[in-house]
Design a protein around this motif. Structure first.
Motif, short mmCIF file in Angstrom:
data_model
loop_
_atom_site.label_atom_id
_atom_site.label_comp_id
_atom_site.label_asym_id
_atom_site.label_seq_id
_atom_site.Cartn_x
_atom_site.Cartn_y
_atom_site.Cartn_z
N VAL A 188 -29.56 -48.23 -3.64
CA VAL A 188 -29.41 -48.59 -4.54
C VAL A 188 -30.27 -48.03 -5.74
O VAL A 188 -31.24 -48.00 -5.38
N ARG A 189 -29.85 -47.69 -6.78
CA ARG A 189 -30.82 -47.13 -7.97
C ARG A 189 -31.20 -47.88 -9.09
O ARG A 189 -30.12 -48.84 -9.18
N VAL A 190 -31.98 -47.75 -9.94
CA VAL A 190 -31.99 -48.60 -11.24
C VAL A 190 -31.14 -48.19 -12.22
O VAL A 190 -31.16 -47.11 -12.46
N GLY B 110 -25.16 -34.93 -19.13
CA GLY B 110 -25.24 -35.91 -18.34
C GLY B 110 -24.81 -37.18 -19.22
O GLY B 110 -25.54 -37.37 -19.97
N LEU B 111 -23.60 -37.60 -18.98
CA LEU B 111 -23.07 -38.70 -19.76
C LEU B 111 -22.96 -40.04 -18.85
O LEU B 111 -21.96 -40.71 -18.64
N GLY B 112 -24.02 -40.23 -18.24
CA GLY B 112 -24.22 -41.56 -17.40
C GLY B 112 -24.80 -42.56 -17.98
O GLY B 112 -24.63 -42.69 -19.13
N THR B 113 -25.37 -43.60 -17.47
CA THR B 113 -25.92 -44.63 -17.86
C THR B 113 -26.85 -44.32 -19.25
O THR B 113 -26.68 -44.83 -20.24
N LEU B 114 -27.81 -43.21 -18.97
CA LEU B 114 -28.76 -42.98 -19.78
C LEU B 114 -28.10 -42.26 -20.99
O LEU B 114 -28.19 -42.42 -22.06
N GLY B 115 -27.35 -41.18 -20.64
CA GLY B 115 -26.76 -40.25 -21.55
C GLY B 115 -25.88 -40.78 -22.56
O GLY B 115 -25.84 -40.39 -23.60
N SER C 268 -20.41 -34.00 -18.51
CA SER C 268 -20.42 -34.63 -17.28
C SER C 268 -19.85 -33.76 -16.07
O SER C 268 -19.03 -32.97 -16.32
N ARG C 269 -19.73 -34.40 -15.02
CA ARG C 269 -19.09 -33.87 -13.69
C ARG C 269 -17.54 -34.01 -13.77
O ARG C 269 -16.65 -33.33 -13.88
N SER C 270 -17.20 -35.36 -14.27
CA SER C 270 -15.77 -35.81 -14.21
C SER C 270 -15.62 -36.23 -15.80
O SER C 270 -16.43 -36.50 -16.72
N PRO C 271 -14.20 -36.06 -16.14
CA PRO C 271 -13.82 -36.60 -17.43
C PRO C 271 -14.49 -37.87 -17.95
O PRO C 271 -14.15 -38.84 -17.25
N ASN D 166 -35.84 -31.79 -22.31
CA ASN D 166 -35.34 -32.11 -20.71
C ASN D 166 -36.05 -33.57 -20.51
O ASN D 166 -37.34 -33.67 -20.47
N ALA D 167 -35.60 -34.60 -20.24
CA ALA D 167 -35.92 -35.65 -19.69
C ALA D 167 -35.36 -36.00 -18.35
O ALA D 167 -35.53 -37.09 -17.84
N GLY D 168 -34.83 -35.07 -17.82
CA GLY D 168 -33.95 -35.53 -16.48
C GLY D 168 -34.93 -35.40 -15.33
O GLY D 168 -35.72 -36.21 -14.83
N LEU E 55 -40.52 -31.44 -23.36
CA LEU E 55 -40.23 -31.49 -21.99
C LEU E 55 -41.07 -32.81 -21.40
O LEU E 55 -42.15 -33.03 -21.67
N ASP E 56 -40.32 -33.52 -20.64
CA ASP E 56 -41.06 -34.66 -19.99
C ASP E 56 -41.25 -34.50 -18.56
O ASP E 56 -42.04 -35.33 -18.00
N VAL E 57 -40.53 -33.31 -18.06
CA VAL E 57 -40.60 -33.42 -16.75
C VAL E 57 -40.78 -31.93 -16.17
O VAL E 57 -40.68 -31.02 -17.00
N GLY F 83 -25.11 -37.02 -4.07
CA GLY F 83 -26.37 -36.82 -4.36
C GLY F 83 -26.89 -37.78 -5.61
O GLY F 83 -27.92 -37.39 -6.11
N TYR F 84 -26.11 -38.39 -6.30
CA TYR F 84 -26.75 -39.29 -7.47
C TYR F 84 -26.11 -40.59 -7.61
O TYR F 84 -24.94 -40.68 -6.95
#
Ligand code: NDP
Ligand code: OXD
Length: 321
Positions: free
Chosen positions: A92-94, A147-152, A170-173, A233-235, A259-261, A320-321
């Motif tokens: 489980v991730r945050v 990246g259009l997930g939780t954060l994006g 994103s990867r999927s529509p 970039n904050a990924g 750049l954060d990472v 992987g995510y």
């Protein structure tokens, strides 16, 4: 009933990842359960049912024969995915509002910093130069979020409310009100062509490693009011080809970068990013995971799990995510 123990394995190294701080928070929210702070606690590995972890050493989690769930204490699970001995239990991730909002703050801060030409203005101040430049409106700038997930998704929505033209990839529509959504390799180029400020909030996976490279930067919009495109970039550091970023900043392919990472964290003192005039650098703290919020989140998930309910935000190991 004898409740299975929760093992804490926290190897962050920074103040926010102080293992003792996490232990005290977990003690507060798991009062009826033994919370073991590894590697110090004397315990029987068989009593561990849950592990809450940040960057555990490879193989560390394989030592618990009765492990039921692994809780990653951050959003990105790349460090765990790299462990070939990772037990095959749910991971489980945050994904919590606290972290999501912090990331939106970082993204807005840095988009505005470049949009409002802060690097130029700070240099003017240092040199006592009173030289305002034309200030274009937010609606003249196109921000592209990888990246259009939780954060994006959340960051995209906040930027849209500020008046920026926002698109995402994103990867999927995906379909998000007011955001132009692109997906997959086939639509990457179209997404990049319209982007003035590129924000990367992708997870690090075999598909995304070094995706931020010269070829990609060269596809960004060359006709933006800002002159040259900007990278934020904050990924993860592994997403960026660092030599390419430096070269592209120097030859004008990129105008600036936040750049954060980084590939190596902490960044070594002799790293060129520290002093580069076009780089705004932060020490991987775009969005800290707050021990108060995250310990409560984990405790809630354990409660759900033990009540036979579905765990939330379970990682798909195949993706992987
Ligand atoms: P999510 O899993 O919610 O979202 C990931 C997004 O990336 C999804 O939209 C996904 O597409 C997209 N994606 C994944 N692989 C690809 C690919 N190959 N091509 C195109 N798109 C892809 O993650 P979060 O939003 O919660 O977090 C993103 C990352 O942010 C974390 O993995 C972590 O590395 C980083 N992070 C950094 C922090 C910091 O302080 N610097 C703090 C917290 C997180 P799809 O929608 O189709 O699944
Ligand atoms: C995370 C991070 O993944 O802090 O949550 O980087």
């Amino acid at each position: 009933m004898n409740k299975g123990a929760l093992a804490l394995l926290v190897h962050g190294g920074t103040e926010n990842w102080s293992p003792e701080r996490w232990k005290s928070r977990f003690d507060d929210v798991c009062k009826d359960r033994r919370v073991l702070l590894l590697p110090d606690a004397a315990f029987d590995p068989a009593e561990v049912h849950y592990a809450a972890v940040w960057k555990p050493a490879q193989g560390e989690l394989a030592a618990f024969p009765n492990l039921r769930v692994i809780f990653n204490l951050g959003a990105g699970v790349d460090a765990l995915m790299a462990d070939s001995s990772l037990p095959k239990v749910p991971l489980v991730r945050v994904a919590v509002a606290d972290l999501t909002d912090r990331m939106a703050e970082y993204v807005v801060l840095h988009v505005l910093m470049h949009h409002r030409q802060e690097l130029y203005l700070r240099a003017c101040q240092r040199e006592k130069r009173w030289k305002p430049r034309f200030q274009w409106p937010a609606s003249a700038i196109s921000v592209g979020i990888m990246g259009l997930g939780t954060l994006g998704t959340n960051a995209a929505e906040v930027l849209r409310r500020l008046g920026f033209r926002v698109s995402g990839w994103s990867r999927s529509p995906r379909q998000i009100d007011g955001i132009a959504c692109f997906h997959g390799k086939a639509q990457l180029e179209t997404f990049l062509r319209r982007t003035d400020i590129l924000v990367c909030l992708l997870p690090l996976t075999p598909d995304t490693r070094h995706i931020l490279n010269r070829e990609l930067f060269a596809s960004l919009n060359r006709n933006s009011p800002m002159g040259a495109p900007v990278l934020i970039n904050a990924g993860r550091g592994g997403l960026q080809a660092e030599a390419d970023i430096l070269e592209c900043l120097d030859d004008g392919t990129l105008g600036a970068a936040s750049l954060d990472v980084f590939a190596t964290e902490p960044l070594p003192p002799d790293g060129p990013f520290w002093t580069h005039p076009k780089v705004v650098l932060t020490p991987h703290n775009a969005a800290d995971t707050d021990p108060d919020e995250i310990s409560k989140y984990v405790a809630r998930q354990i409660q759900r799990f033990e009540a036979g309910e579905r765990l939330e935000n379970v990682v798909d190991p195949a993706r992987g995510y």
